[in-house]
Design an enzyme around this catalytic site. Sequence first.
Site, PDB file in Angstrom:
ATOM      1  NE  ARG A 149      -3.554  -2.060   2.828  1.00 19.62           N
ATOM      2  CZ  ARG A 149      -3.477  -3.191   3.452  1.00 19.62           C
ATOM      3  NH1 ARG A 149      -2.443  -3.548   4.152  1.00 19.62           N
ATOM      4  NH2 ARG A 149      -4.480  -4.043   3.577  1.00 19.62           N
ATOM      5  CE  LYS A 173      -6.559  -0.684   4.494  1.00 18.16           C
ATOM      6  NZ  LYS A 173      -7.860  -1.056   4.046  1.00 18.16           N
ATOM      7  CG  HIS A 242      -5.307   1.210  -4.118  1.00 21.45           C
ATOM      8  ND1 HIS A 242      -4.565   0.874  -2.719  1.00 21.45           N
ATOM      9  CD2 HIS A 242      -6.391   0.335  -4.084  1.00 21.45           C
ATOM     10  CE1 HIS A 242      -5.423  -0.130  -2.203  1.00 21.45           C
ATOM     11  NE2 HIS A 242      -6.504  -0.393  -2.961  1.00 21.45           N
ATOM     12  NE  ARG A 245      -3.522  -3.042  -1.659  1.00 16.44           N
ATOM     13  CZ  ARG A 245      -3.101  -4.166  -0.446  1.00 16.44           C
ATOM     14  NH1 ARG A 245      -1.605  -4.367  -0.683  1.00 16.44           N
ATOM     15  NH2 ARG A 245      -3.772  -4.791   0.235  1.00 16.44           N
ATOM     16  CG  HIS A 268      -6.679  -8.400   1.079  1.00 11.36           C
ATOM     17  ND1 HIS A 268      -6.963  -8.750  -0.255  1.00 11.36           N
ATOM     18  CD2 HIS A 268      -6.602  -6.923   1.023  1.00 11.36           C
ATOM     19  CE1 HIS A 268      -6.917  -7.862  -1.368  1.00 11.36           C
ATOM     20  NE2 HIS A 268      -6.569  -6.786  -0.302  1.00 11.36           N
ATOM     21  CE1 TYR A 277      -7.120  -6.669  -7.270  1.00 10.78           C
ATOM     22  CE2 TYR A 277      -7.029  -7.793  -5.305  1.00 10.78           C
ATOM     23  CZ  TYR A 277      -7.032  -6.713  -5.925  1.00 10.78           C
ATOM     24  OH  TYR A 277      -6.611  -5.667  -5.280  1.00 10.78           O
TER      25      TYR A 277
END
Length: 296
Positions: A149, A173, A242, A245, A268, A277
Site C-alpha cells: 500500500r 492496517k 493503488h 497494487r 487482506h 481480482y
Amino acid sequence: MDLTGSFLDYLSYERNYSPETVKAYKEDLAQFEDFYAKKYGREGFSLAEVDAQEVREWVFILMENHLSVASINRRLSTLRSFYKFLLKRGVCQIDPMRKIVGPKKKKRLPVFVKEKEMDRLLDDVGFGEGFEACRDRLIIEVFYLTGVRLSELIGLRDEDVDFSASLLKVTGKRNKQRLIPFAEELRKDMQEYVKMRNECVGPETKAFFVRKNGEQLSRSIVDTIVKRNLSKVVTLKKRSPHVLRHTFATTMLNHDAQLGSIKELLGHESLATTEVYTHTTFEELKRMYNQAHPRA
C-alpha cells in the site's frame, strides 16, 4: 392520526436529529405516501397498512426510474426507521420492512495496468538520470513487484529491508506486520538506490524512500510520481499507487498464484476482499476471447 407528523416530531425532539436530516426523512415518506395514494386514493389509504409486497412494488418503480442504488437504499432506511417507530407505538403489528432487502451496489472492478505496459515502462521508457530518477523508478517497481500500500511504502525504513533474505517487513492496517519476499532483480535495484541515496543525501535518513533533502516522502509526492510515470504508457483515468497494487494482484493471479497466497501478500483480512481480482481476470479473459476468436 398523522403518523408521519408524529414520526418527524419523534426524530426532532426525542432523537435530536438535525433539521436537514428530518427534512430528508419527510421527503422520502412523502414520495412513498404519494405513490400509494395514487394507487389507492387518499381516502382509505394508511401507511400503517402497507405490506412487504407493496414496498417491493415501490422499489421496482424507483429502479425503473433509474434512481441510484444509494438513493433507493436511503429511502428504504427511512421506511425501516418509520415502521420501527410505528411498531413501538403499537400502531401496526407487522413490520413490512422485515423481509425487504435493498438492491446491491455493483462492485467496481479494480483498475489495473497490463503486463506489457508495465514491461514497457520498466524496461523501455526512460526515467532520466540521477538520484530522483533512480528513486522514482524503484518506487514503481516496488509497488508492482510487492503489492504494498502507499502508506506501507512511505513507512519503510532501512531496517525493514532484509537484503540477505530478500524480504520486506511492512506495517499495514491496524499496525499488522507482514513479510513480503522480493526477487533478485528488485534486490539489486534497491541496493543500487541505497548506494546512490547515501552518496547524494547521506546515510543518516529516517525513511527508506526520501527526498533530496533527506526528508520522508509525502503521500502526494509519491502519488504524483506514480501518476506522472504511468501516464507514459497508459491512458487510464486512474493512475494511482493503488492501481499498481491491483496490477500486482492481477498479474500474480494470471500467472497461477493461489488466491490464499495473494491474500497473505496483500495483507487482506478476508479472502472475499481478494476474490474481486478473480472477476478482473475473468473480464480480461472475456476481452481476449472476443478479440481473438473469429466467431466471438
